[in-house]
Scaffold this motif. Structure first.
Motif, PDB file in Angstrom:
ATOM      1  N   LEU A 127      43.696  48.980  25.178  1.00  0.00           N
ATOM      2  CA  LEU A 127      43.543  49.112  26.623  1.00  0.00           C
ATOM      3  C   LEU A 127      42.348  48.330  27.152  1.00  0.00           C
ATOM      4  N   GLU A 143      43.961  53.186  21.134  1.00  0.00           N
ATOM      5  CA  GLU A 143      43.984  53.217  22.596  1.00  0.00           C
ATOM      6  C   GLU A 143      42.813  52.441  23.172  1.00  0.00           C
ATOM      7  N   TRP A 174      50.642  50.192  19.001  1.00  0.00           N
ATOM      8  CA  TRP A 174      50.349  51.172  20.045  1.00  0.00           C
ATOM      9  C   TRP A 174      51.142  52.461  19.832  1.00  0.00           C
TER      10      TRP A 174
END
Length: 343
Positions: free
Chosen positions: A239, A235, A214
């Motif tokens: 996520l 991302e 990340w």
């Protein structure tokens, strides 16, 4: 894609085992790394990620498939491979093991230059420049030190400087901060990002740590039992992961965006005994909970293999029968992504 620097296509790597068995360490992989891009290759120990990285560096022989650098197939001759390895450098996990305890920092950084026949009047300047780029400043203070006189983070910077001395286009880093203290890891990760931003240096970072991915990567490829099961912009993947394996890995991170931790049962299967159908189905929470059966796809999960994901870096892809049939909302369930959950 023509603008990719290092690419693997339908790559397979098998090893012979006693009794005539074979271990499929890499069982079909497509992967691209573009100039100036950091790609994280993530997964549990034993999933094949280190073998994939070493094969892309031509340190292991591929059983099938192809590897290209700058659009050209890797050469077979040792002489031409040496030129390739000057452009693609390896940074190992353990800096202490990578450094000769009898060599000074100067000799350690200059070693690659000498191996590749670049030694000469500019050697000193190249060593100084590489140490400075790696964050060891002023570099003159480190030249005559030995590895035992350095901290773990300084030793890793020396290893990175040895790679930078050859002015590579790409670094392959295998768990580059796994042996370092938590206080030093952030500095090394920031160094990789600075090398990307300031010098356009690309990197393939092998890791089991999604938090590291990340913080450092532009894209991530999640590997399970020899295959990439999900890949895309870091991302998006972290996520809102679409593959049940990725969701399970993300679920145990602090403040995870996917809800409660999901503990996978059992160990990853032996690479010599790949399950039929989806290779993740023996540990899949969707199968174990009966959700796949309710959806009418359990038999497909158990018997129908999934196609190898393509390498298009613009696509967010998942190798999962459930997500392919029902889409993102069904896989996500009630968990909603939180923009700063992993920051």
């Amino acid at each position: 894609m023509n603008d990719q620097l290092l690419s693997a296509r339908d790559l397979k790597v098998s090893f012979d085992l006693p009794g005539g068995r074979q271990a499929q360490a890499v069982a079909g992989v497509n992967l691209d790394i573009a100039p100036g891009e950091i790609v994280a290759l993530a997964g549990e120990s034993g999933c094949g990620k280190s073998t994939l990285a070493r094969t892309m560096l031509a340190l292991e022989d591929a059983t099938d498939g192809s590897i290209t650098f700058g659009g050209k197939s890797l050469p077979k001759s040792t002489k031409k491979l040496r030129a390739f390895r000057k452009q693609v450098q390896l940074v190992l996990q353990d800096p202490t093991g990578a450094l000769n305890p009898r060599h000074t920092v100067y000799d350690a950084v200059a070693e690659g230059l000498r191996i590749h026949g670049i030694e000469g009047s500019n050697e000193y300047d190249q060593v100084i420049s590489a140490l400075s780029q790696a964050g060891l400043r002023p570099p003159e203070q480190y030249l005559n030190r030995y590895p035992y006189e350095l901290s773990g983070g300084q030793r890793q910077r020396v290893v990175i400087a040895g790679a930078l001395a050859l002015d590579p286009q790409l670094i392959i880093a295998d768990e580059p901060v796994a042996s370092l203290d938590a206080s030093v890891r952030g500095e090394i990760l920031a160094l990789f990002q600075r090398l990307r931003d300031d010098f356009g240096l690309g990197a393939l970072v092998v890791t089991h740590d999604l938090g590291l991915a990340w913080n450092i990567a532009d894209r991530i490829a999640v590997m399970y039992l020899g295959r990439i099961v999900e890949q895309g912009p870091v991302e998006q993947v972290l996520l809102d992961p679409q593959h049940p394996y990725t969701r399970a890995l993300v679920s145990v991170l602090p403040d995870s965006p996917v809800g409660d931790p999901q503990v996978l049962t059992g160990e990853a299967p032996d690479a010599s005994q790949i399950p039929s159908g989806c290779r993740f189905h023996p540990r899949c929470p969707l199968v174990a909970s009966g959700k796949a059966a309710e959806a009418g796809i359990e038999e497909k999960c158990r018997t129908q293999d999934l196609a190898v994901l393509d390498a298009d870096p613009r696509n967010w892809q998942s190798a999962c029968h459930y997500s392919a049939q029902f889409g993102r909302d069904e896989v996500r369930g009630t968990a909603e992504p939180v923009a700063d959950s992993l920051g």
